[in-house]
Design a protein around this motif. Structure first.
Motif, short mmCIF file in Angstrom:
data_model
loop_
_atom_site.label_atom_id
_atom_site.label_comp_id
_atom_site.label_asym_id
_atom_site.label_seq_id
_atom_site.Cartn_x
_atom_site.Cartn_y
_atom_site.Cartn_z
N ARG A 128 -5.12 -1.72 11.75
CA ARG A 128 -4.76 -2.03 10.30
C ARG A 128 -5.67 -1.22 9.71
NH1 ARG A 128 -4.94 -8.69 10.23
NH2 ARG A 128 -3.67 -9.23 12.04
N THR A 129 -5.08 -0.26 9.09
CA THR A 129 -5.52 0.78 8.15
C THR A 129 -4.74 1.30 7.00
OG1 THR A 129 -6.80 3.02 8.59
CG2 THR A 129 -4.66 2.49 9.84
N THR A 130 -5.36 1.50 5.87
CA THR A 130 -5.01 2.54 5.09
C THR A 130 -5.09 3.94 5.11
OG1 THR A 130 -6.66 2.13 3.41
CG2 THR A 130 -5.11 0.51 3.49
N ALA A 131 -5.85 4.32 6.08
CA ALA A 131 -6.22 5.77 6.24
C ALA A 131 -4.87 6.65 6.65
CB ALA A 131 -7.32 6.05 7.28
N LEU A 132 -4.90 7.93 6.13
CA LEU A 132 -3.63 8.71 6.61
C LEU A 132 -4.05 9.89 7.04
CD1 LEU A 132 -1.35 8.11 3.65
CD2 LEU A 132 -1.04 7.11 5.88
N PRO A 133 -3.64 10.59 7.94
CA PRO A 133 -3.86 11.94 8.57
C PRO A 133 -3.91 12.82 7.25
CG PRO A 133 -2.17 11.02 9.85
CD PRO A 133 -2.07 10.19 8.82
N PRO A 134 -4.85 14.13 7.35
CA PRO A 134 -4.95 14.75 6.16
C PRO A 134 -3.56 15.73 6.16
CG PRO A 134 -6.27 15.74 8.26
CD PRO A 134 -5.93 14.37 8.51
#
Length: 293
Positions: A141-147
């Protein structure tokens, strides 16, 4: 961190990819157990910036010793304080088991080097928690996105420079780096001022990443201070790394950001993404800003 502008010249021509356990990285991070909790190693000159050994490489060497000393195989959280600059040559790592449990174990380690008069100098001190990444659940569960960055073929490596970039960093020959063009203004004297650095990262001999090499990856790109217009030495004071899962084969994507430079120090946050678009490692370090900041 301890890097110079020459690190943009990262990468050597790839030949047949090296397998894990049969690569330059594995040979140069090898440790030999001398007695309970004591390991000897040789810090290789190929991983230096100017005359100091790169901090991520040091973390990987100590990480290998802890992996042998502790009952669990994989680094999960590793916090290091860099006390004095390390030099190529012999070193001793002393480890201590702090706690062991069913799923996690914690240990501490210090790396020492000796002067010509036999005096002992502690270079780096580490506290780390290890586990088994293969047993973790697959829930994310994450809001992080690949650069957001161009594909590797549209990023810039050493062959894309019109001439050599000033500086001396032997580590550039050990790495295969292709930098996002949006973060290389410093190369031509036009830094963006954004405190960002992004790039594709691998080992020059083609060895695929593993949890131990992620300890190197968080400190392998040129520092964000370059894009702030400061291209001097940026030595690490403290570095904490979290390894989140075992990386898939293939190149990594690394994104570095700095939001605050004050009092002669800056923070640098790193995210490392694998070829399967998973966030495999994160870190934060405190570093001394280059002189003139």
């Amino acid at each position: 961190m301890a890097r110079t502008a020459a690190e943009a010249q990262a990468g050597a021509a790839r030949t047949a990819p090296a397998t894990i356990g049969d690569s330059e990285f594995d040979r140069d991070t090898a440790v030999t157990r001398k007695e309970e909790g004591v390991y000897e190693t040789e810090l290789a000159a190929g991983w230096t910036v100017l005359h100091a050994v790169n901090g991520g490489y040091l973390l990987a060497v100590i990480g290998r010793a802890l992996a042998e000393a502790l009952p669990h195989p994989d680094p999960l959280s590793v916090s290091a304080h860099y006390l004095t600059a390390s030099e190529p040559g012999p070193a001793v790592i002393r480890t201590q088991i702090v706690r062991t449990g069913r799923t996690l174990s914690t240990g501490q380690a210090s790396l020492f080097q000796y002067g010509e008069d036999g005096s002992e100098t502690e270079r780096i001190r580490v506290l780390a928690t290890y586990g088994d990444l293969g047993t973790l659940t697959g829930e994310v569960r994450t809001t992080a996105l690949p650069p957001a960055m161009p594909d590797r073929d549209h990023c810039l490596g050493p062959d894309d420079s019109e001439g050599p970039i000033p500086g001396e960093a032997a580590i550039t020959g050990r790495l295969d780096i292709k930098l996002d063009p949006a973060t290389v203004g410093w190369v031509v004297g036009a830094p963006s001022g954004k405190g960002e650095m992004r790039g594709w990262l691998g080992l020059a001999d083609g060895r695929d990443p593993d949890p131990l090499s992620l300890l190197l990856a968080v400190d392998a790109l040129p520092p964000t201070s370059f894009e702030l217009g400061l291209t001097g030495w940026t030595p690490t004071v403290e570095l904490t790394t979290h390894v989140r899962c075992r990386p898939a084969p293939g190149p990594l994507r690394v994104a570095l950001t700095t939001r605050n430079l004050a009092g002669g120090f800056l923070e640098e946050d790193a995210e490392v993404w694998d070829s399967a678009d998973r966030l495999v490692a994160q870190s934060r370090q405190l570093a001394k800003a280059p002189r003139g900041a």
